[in-house]
Design a protein around this motif. Structure first.
Motif, PDB file in Angstrom:
ATOM      1  N   LEU A  53       0.831  -1.207   0.000  1.00 40.13           N
ATOM      2  CA  LEU A  53       0.000   0.000   0.000  1.00 40.13           C
ATOM      3  C   LEU A  53       0.868   1.262   0.000  1.00 40.13           C
ATOM      4  CD1 LEU A  53      -2.828  -1.090   2.476  1.00 40.13           C
ATOM      5  CD2 LEU A  53      -3.023  -0.785   0.010  1.00 40.13           C
ATOM      6  N   LEU A  58      -1.290   4.416  -0.592  1.00 41.28           N
ATOM      7  CA  LEU A  58      -2.679   4.174  -0.212  1.00 41.28           C
ATOM      8  C   LEU A  58      -2.770   3.765   1.255  1.00 41.28           C
ATOM      9  CD1 LEU A  58      -3.833   2.159  -3.354  1.00 41.28           C
ATOM     10  CD2 LEU A  58      -4.694   4.390  -2.661  1.00 41.28           C
ATOM     11  N   MET A  95      -3.350  -2.638  -8.684  1.00 43.18           N
ATOM     12  CA  MET A  95      -3.376  -3.453  -7.477  1.00 43.18           C
ATOM     13  C   MET A  95      -4.677  -4.239  -7.407  1.00 43.18           C
ATOM     14  SD  MET A  95      -2.297  -2.231  -3.745  1.00 43.18           S
ATOM     15  CE  MET A  95      -2.290  -3.339  -2.370  1.00 43.18           C
ATOM     16  N   PHE A  97      -7.017  -6.870  -4.763  1.00 38.81           N
ATOM     17  CA  PHE A  97      -7.119  -7.085  -3.326  1.00 38.81           C
ATOM     18  C   PHE A  97      -7.579  -8.489  -2.977  1.00 38.81           C
ATOM     19  CE2 PHE A  97      -7.248  -2.604  -4.048  1.00 38.81           C
ATOM     20  CZ  PHE A  97      -6.486  -2.097  -3.022  1.00 38.81           C
ATOM     21  N   GLN A  98      -7.531  -8.726  -1.668  1.00 42.51           N
ATOM     22  CA  GLN A  98      -7.791 -10.046  -1.132  1.00 42.51           C
ATOM     23  C   GLN A  98      -9.186 -10.567  -1.423  1.00 42.51           C
ATOM     24  OE1 GLN A  98      -6.684 -10.332   2.902  1.00 42.51           O
ATOM     25  NE2 GLN A  98      -7.772 -12.220   3.275  1.00 42.51           N
ATOM     26  N   ASP A  99     -10.188  -9.748  -1.095  1.00 46.17           N
ATOM     27  CA  ASP A  99     -11.544 -10.266  -1.128  1.00 46.17           C
ATOM     28  C   ASP A  99     -12.308  -9.699  -2.323  1.00 46.17           C
ATOM     29  OD1 ASP A  99     -13.991 -11.231  -0.697  1.00 46.17           O
ATOM     30  OD2 ASP A  99     -14.265 -10.410   1.303  1.00 46.17           O
ATOM     31  N   SER A 102     -15.747  -7.959  -1.751  1.00 48.59           N
ATOM     32  CA  SER A 102     -15.929  -6.598  -1.271  1.00 48.59           C
ATOM     33  C   SER A 102     -15.123  -5.589  -2.085  1.00 48.59           C
ATOM     34  CB  SER A 102     -15.550  -6.507   0.204  1.00 48.59           C
ATOM     35  OG  SER A 102     -14.287  -7.070   0.412  1.00 48.59           O
ATOM     36  N   SER A 103     -14.289  -6.055  -3.005  1.00 46.66           N
ATOM     37  CA  SER A 103     -13.498  -5.101  -3.788  1.00 46.66           C
ATOM     38  C   SER A 103     -14.206  -4.643  -5.049  1.00 46.66           C
ATOM     39  CB  SER A 103     -12.159  -5.712  -4.200  1.00 46.66           C
ATOM     40  OG  SER A 103     -11.525  -6.255  -3.095  1.00 46.66           O
ATOM     41  N   LEU A 104     -15.309  -5.298  -5.370  1.00 46.60           N
ATOM     42  CA  LEU A 104     -16.110  -4.830  -6.501  1.00 46.60           C
ATOM     43  C   LEU A 104     -17.309  -4.081  -5.938  1.00 46.60           C
ATOM     44  CD1 LEU A 104     -16.033  -8.014  -8.745  1.00 46.60           C
ATOM     45  CD2 LEU A 104     -15.106  -5.789  -9.357  1.00 46.60           C
ATOM     46  N   ASN A 105     -17.653  -2.980  -6.575  1.00 50.41           N
ATOM     47  CA  ASN A 105     -18.785  -2.188  -6.105  1.00 50.41           C
ATOM     48  C   ASN A 105     -20.079  -2.950  -6.359  1.00 50.41           C
ATOM     49  OD1 ASN A 105     -20.760  -0.240  -5.647  1.00 50.41           O
ATOM     50  ND2 ASN A 105     -19.397   1.408  -6.292  1.00 50.41           N
ATOM     51  N   MET A 164     -11.612  -8.777 -11.177  1.00 53.36           N
ATOM     52  CA  MET A 164     -10.696  -7.831 -10.536  1.00 53.36           C
ATOM     53  C   MET A 164      -9.358  -7.789 -11.281  1.00 53.36           C
ATOM     54  SD  MET A 164     -11.797  -6.127  -7.955  1.00 53.36           S
ATOM     55  CE  MET A 164     -10.222  -5.503  -7.371  1.00 53.36           C
TER      56      MET A 164
ATOM     57  N   ARG B 187     -14.796   0.874   2.878  1.00 58.51           N
ATOM     58  CA  ARG B 187     -15.030  -0.396   2.197  1.00 58.51           C
ATOM     59  C   ARG B 187     -13.950  -0.647   1.147  1.00 58.51           C
ATOM     60  NH1 ARG B 187     -20.657  -1.714   2.275  1.00 58.51           N
ATOM     61  NH2 ARG B 187     -20.247  -3.213   0.636  1.00 58.51           N
ATOM     62  N   GLU B 188     -13.713  -1.940   0.879  1.00 56.24           N
ATOM     63  CA  GLU B 188     -12.605  -2.286  -0.002  1.00 56.24           C
ATOM     64  C   GLU B 188     -12.787  -1.797  -1.433  1.00 56.24           C
ATOM     65  OE1 GLU B 188     -10.747  -5.990  -0.384  1.00 56.24           O
ATOM     66  OE2 GLU B 188     -10.567  -6.328   1.760  1.00 56.24           O
ATOM     67  N   PHE B 189     -14.062  -1.738  -1.880  1.00 56.58           N
ATOM     68  CA  PHE B 189     -14.229  -1.322  -3.271  1.00 56.58           C
ATOM     69  C   PHE B 189     -13.855   0.145  -3.463  1.00 56.58           C
ATOM     70  CE2 PHE B 189     -18.568  -0.892  -1.533  1.00 56.58           C
ATOM     71  CZ  PHE B 189     -18.849   0.421  -1.865  1.00 56.58           C
ATOM     72  N   VAL B 190     -13.941   0.929  -2.388  1.00 58.29           N
ATOM     73  CA  VAL B 190     -13.498   2.321  -2.488  1.00 58.29           C
ATOM     74  C   VAL B 190     -11.971   2.360  -2.571  1.00 58.29           C
ATOM     75  CG1 VAL B 190     -13.416   4.541  -1.299  1.00 58.29           C
ATOM     76  CG2 VAL B 190     -15.535   3.235  -1.341  1.00 58.29           C
ATOM     77  N   GLU B 191     -11.340   1.514  -1.753  1.00 59.83           N
ATOM     78  CA  GLU B 191      -9.877   1.424  -1.809  1.00 59.83           C
ATOM     79  C   GLU B 191      -9.447   0.933  -3.198  1.00 59.83           C
ATOM     80  OE1 GLU B 191      -8.126  -1.409   0.815  1.00 59.83           O
ATOM     81  OE2 GLU B 191      -6.279  -0.259   1.025  1.00 59.83           O
ATOM     82  N   ALA B 192     -10.190  -0.046  -3.720  1.00 54.44           N
ATOM     83  CA  ALA B 192      -9.859  -0.572  -5.044  1.00 54.44           C
ATOM     84  C   ALA B 192     -10.011   0.520  -6.102  1.00 54.44           C
ATOM     85  CB  ALA B 192     -10.752  -1.765  -5.373  1.00 54.44           C
ATOM     86  N   ARG B 194      -9.656   3.717  -5.585  1.00 49.97           N
ATOM     87  CA  ARG B 194      -8.526   4.638  -5.439  1.00 49.97           C
ATOM     88  C   ARG B 194      -7.265   4.034  -6.034  1.00 49.97           C
ATOM     89  NH1 ARG B 194      -6.916   6.699  -0.134  1.00 49.97           N
ATOM     90  NH2 ARG B 194      -7.831   4.857   0.802  1.00 49.97           N
ATOM     91  N   ALA B 195      -7.100   2.721  -5.828  1.00 47.31           N
ATOM     92  CA  ALA B 195      -5.915   2.044  -6.362  1.00 47.31           C
ATOM     93  C   ALA B 195      -5.928   2.028  -7.886  1.00 47.31           C
ATOM     94  CB  ALA B 195      -5.840   0.621  -5.827  1.00 47.31           C
ATOM     95  N   HIS B 207     -19.058   5.847  -6.891  1.00 50.70           N
ATOM     96  CA  HIS B 207     -18.941   4.632  -6.080  1.00 50.70           C
ATOM     97  C   HIS B 207     -19.678   4.732  -4.757  1.00 50.70           C
ATOM     98  CE1 HIS B 207     -16.147   2.371  -8.599  1.00 50.70           C
ATOM     99  NE2 HIS B 207     -15.637   3.544  -8.932  1.00 50.70           N
ATOM    100  N   ASN B 211     -24.171   3.567  -3.586  1.00 51.95           N
ATOM    101  CA  ASN B 211     -24.373   2.635  -2.485  1.00 51.95           C
ATOM    102  C   ASN B 211     -25.188   3.237  -1.354  1.00 51.95           C
ATOM    103  OD1 ASN B 211     -22.850  -0.096  -2.705  1.00 51.95           O
ATOM    104  ND2 ASN B 211     -21.556   1.418  -3.718  1.00 51.95           N
TER     105      ASN B 211
END
Lengths: 350, 297
Positions: A53, A58, A95, A97-99, A102-105, A164, B187-192, B194-195, B207, B211
């Motif tokens: 990160l 990040l 990048m 991510f793991q999950d 939760s990484s897709l909106n 992803m 939430r991770e999708f916000v981090e994603a 940003r990434a 985003h 929601n």
């Protein structure tokens, strides 16, 4: 030796906490070469994710990158403006991510999210759509046209991680950082995702930084590996060499703790004794000494530095496994409690 | 045993729900009260639109009927103290109520959503300022602020009332959006996002907002009847829309002095008002149940 595409120098990332500073990443340096696949392994809290990160700036609040350099194509990413680093993210360094759940909106269609990764970097809308379909096919999502319109919850876990990865590859980045991309998936799907990443690495020449706690994942995908412990790199080198001949007791313990099919039935699964250190008050000397069976007195107060142990391999240890094998009988060791092999215990020192 | 095997019927698999919204719509349709509310409101909107071009009698037409006369075939809701047709005035009143209710919510959305998003996402000094003002506005009596504004803004009119109500009611929406954003930004999708190099504007509106849309819609739906009631109250006090514009509130006030001889003057606008408030509240309840994933049955 080719020139590295990414050079991390003495990176330090810290978190302000009640009663002190947590040094999540503490003086990490390494290089990544074009097209290489590099593994970063370590337990939870070893700083491997924070290292990743930090590269893209990040780090979540209240974390701060306090010093160091991250040189990408001779540009220090830590010195860029917010707008400049945003341009790098997703375009040059992506990048995943793991999950994937939760990484897709959850409220946006999957294909649209892949489109967006390109639109964010100025690709015209019409191109994006066709390139997305191409990418979905490339990551082996069947029936890409109909999956394009699906919402993330309509896809399986493996499919979501593929989507992803498609997002990550959208702008053909030079580096893809994968933060435990297979941890949330079941084993057969893990293998497929790893195979996919390996193929993409070879086909597209995208350098991959694979962050994982799983030595098996490293063995399957990476050519070089960094082992992190308590915010520091304790060993690094070519994967075969490290698996064959680890020099740091922590690496040695990690490799021993992989369950083996050919183990004797009554043989106990070997774990590493003790728990990961509290980074608010890291142990003095070598940070692994409270858990190390081979520790000597020096380990309690002097911090070891990385030193060359073989061609391309470095480890930070006062003892090294070579000596542990020869003098302490490491190979036949059953009792791996701290200090068990060397016979050095804190009470005797004090 | 053969018989039981034969009795096994392969049930057709219900198709996977296409999205959050179609899912919500399916649940909303099953809620009878919410559906009744929605149908009534659709009807009210039609009435208000018809009133734009046609009313049985001119809404300001004095002495089209005998003053205070009760309901009749020619004048369904009777006539008021000046002999105006109450039915026609209730129709125009619907227009005013809906304009005020929806107008204030549009302003509140336009103000509360961006401010709440920015406060929740960027935190820091901006959030402190926003939170400070939200608390200040919660602290002062809304009636006092609205009365002052109506007086200070000069000539009374629909636009002034909408502004006055918006100024006293923007906090709920702002606070809701801020809270949602605070939760969603982690939430991770916000981090994603940003990434992947998304700009803050894109993250907020592309985003985070989608929601948070469910709670925002529910909040706005509950905000409409609150604004309508506030307008009726202001008009009842004589600070609402200027005569001869008929607001349900001012019509009820007009009828109050004659409630013994012509109760229909109070009853007609009051029933229209009550039904409308109820309809919005039922619809709001239904939307909350339909859009809240935790209440899924």
């Amino acid at each position: 030796m080719p020139t590295p595409i990414l050079q991390v120098r003495d990176l330090r990332t810290q978190f302000a906490a009640d009663g002190g500073v947590v040094k999540a990443v503490d003086g990490v340096s390494f290089e990544l070469y074009p097209g290489e696949s590099l593994g970063i392994v370590g337990e939870s809290g070893s700083g491997k994710s924070m290292t990743a990160l930090s590269i893209l700036r990040l780090v979540p609040d209240p974390g701060r990158i306090v010093s160091g350099q991250v040189l990408f194509r001779d540009q220090d990413l830590l010195q860029l403006t917010g707008e400049e680093i945003r341009e790098i993210r997703g375009r040059d360094i992506a990048m995943i991510f793991q999950d994937p759940q939760s990484s897709l909106n959850p409220v946006l269609r999957t294909g649209f999210q892949v489109d967006e990764a390109m639109l964010a970097h100025g690709r015209p809308k019409r191109d994006a759509r066709s390139r997305t379909l191409e990418l979905l096919k490339k990551v082996r999502i069947p029936a890409a046209e109909s999956r394009y319109k699906d919402f993330p919850h309509q896809l399986s876990g493996g499919m979501r991680q593929r989507a992803m990865i498609a997002m990550g590859l959208a702008n053909a980045p030079a580096i893809l950082i994968a933060d435990e991309p297979t941890t949330a998936l079941d084993v057969t799907v893990q293998a497929q995702i790893l195979e996919l990443l390996g193929d993409l690495n070879r086909e597209l020449g995208t350098a991959i930084v694979m962050i994982t706690h799983n030595m098996g994942v490293v063995a399957g995908l990476c050519s070089r590996v960094l082992v992190m412990y308590a915010g520091e790199i304790v060993e690094q080198g070519p994967v075969e060499q490290i698996f064959e001949n680890p020099q740091h007791p922590y690496t040695w313990s990690l490799l021993r703790s992989i369950p083996r099919v050919d183990a004797l039935r009554h043989e106990r699964l070997r774990s590493i004794e003790g728990i990961a250190p509290d980074l608010l008050q890291p142990p003095s000397g070598c940070r692994f000494h409270p858990r190390c069976p081979f520790r000597i007195e020096k380990c309690f107060h002097d911090e070891p530095r990385l030193q060359d142990v073989a061609m391309g391999q470095q480890a930070a240890c006062w003892v090294m496994m070579k000596r542990a094998r020869e003098e302490m009988g490491a190979d036949k060791l059953i009792d791996i409690r701290p200090g068990a092999a060397s016979g050095v215990h804190p009470g005797e020192i004090a | 045993m053969a018989a039981t095997a034969a009795a096994v019927v392969v049930r057709p698999v219900t198709p996977v729900q296409a999205s959050l919204w179609s899912d919500a719509w399916r649940r909303l349709r099953r809620n009878r009260l919410a559906l009744a509310g929605a149908i009534y409101l659709a009807f009210l909107i039609v009435v208000a639109l018809v009133a734009l071009v046609h009313t049985p009698y001119p809404m300001a037409g004095v002495a089209v009927a005998t003053p205070y006369s009760g309901p009749s075939a020619a004048h369904w809701f009777g006539a008021d103290n000046l002999g105006r047709d109450v039915f026609s005035r209730v129709m125009v009143g619907a227009q005013i109520s809906l304009t005020v209710g929806i107008g204030t919510q549009l302003i509140i959305l336009a103000v509360g959503v961006p401010i709440g998003l920015a406060a929740g996402y960027f935190k820091g000094w901006f959030d402190s300022i926003v939170s400070f003002f939200v608390n200040v506005f919660y602290g002062v009596p809304d009636l006092l602020v609205a009365l002052l504004l109506v007086v200070l803004l000069g000539h009374p009119g629909l636009d002034k009332i909408i502004i006055a109500i918006s100024v006293t009611r923007w906090m709920d929406m702002t606070r809701l959006v801020r809270g949602q954003t605070l939760a969603l930004r982690e939430r991770e999708f916000v981090e994603a996002a940003r990434a992947s190099g998304a700009k803050p504007f894109k993250i907020l509106f592309g985003h985070i907002l989608p929601n948070a849309l469910g709670p925002v819609i529910v909040q706005a739906t509950f905000g409409v009847p609150a604004a309508i009631l506030f307008e009726a109250f202001l008009s009842f006090l004589g600070l609402g829309v200027p005569a001869p514009q008929p607001s349900w509130g001012s019509m009820a006030a007009d009828g109050l002095s004659a409630i013994r001889i012509a109760p229909h003057m109070v009853i007609a606008p009051s029933i229209a008002l009550s039904l409308t408030l109820m309809a919005f509240n039922f619809l709001g309840d239904g939307l909350r149940d339909a859009l809240d994933p935790r209440s899924r049955r």
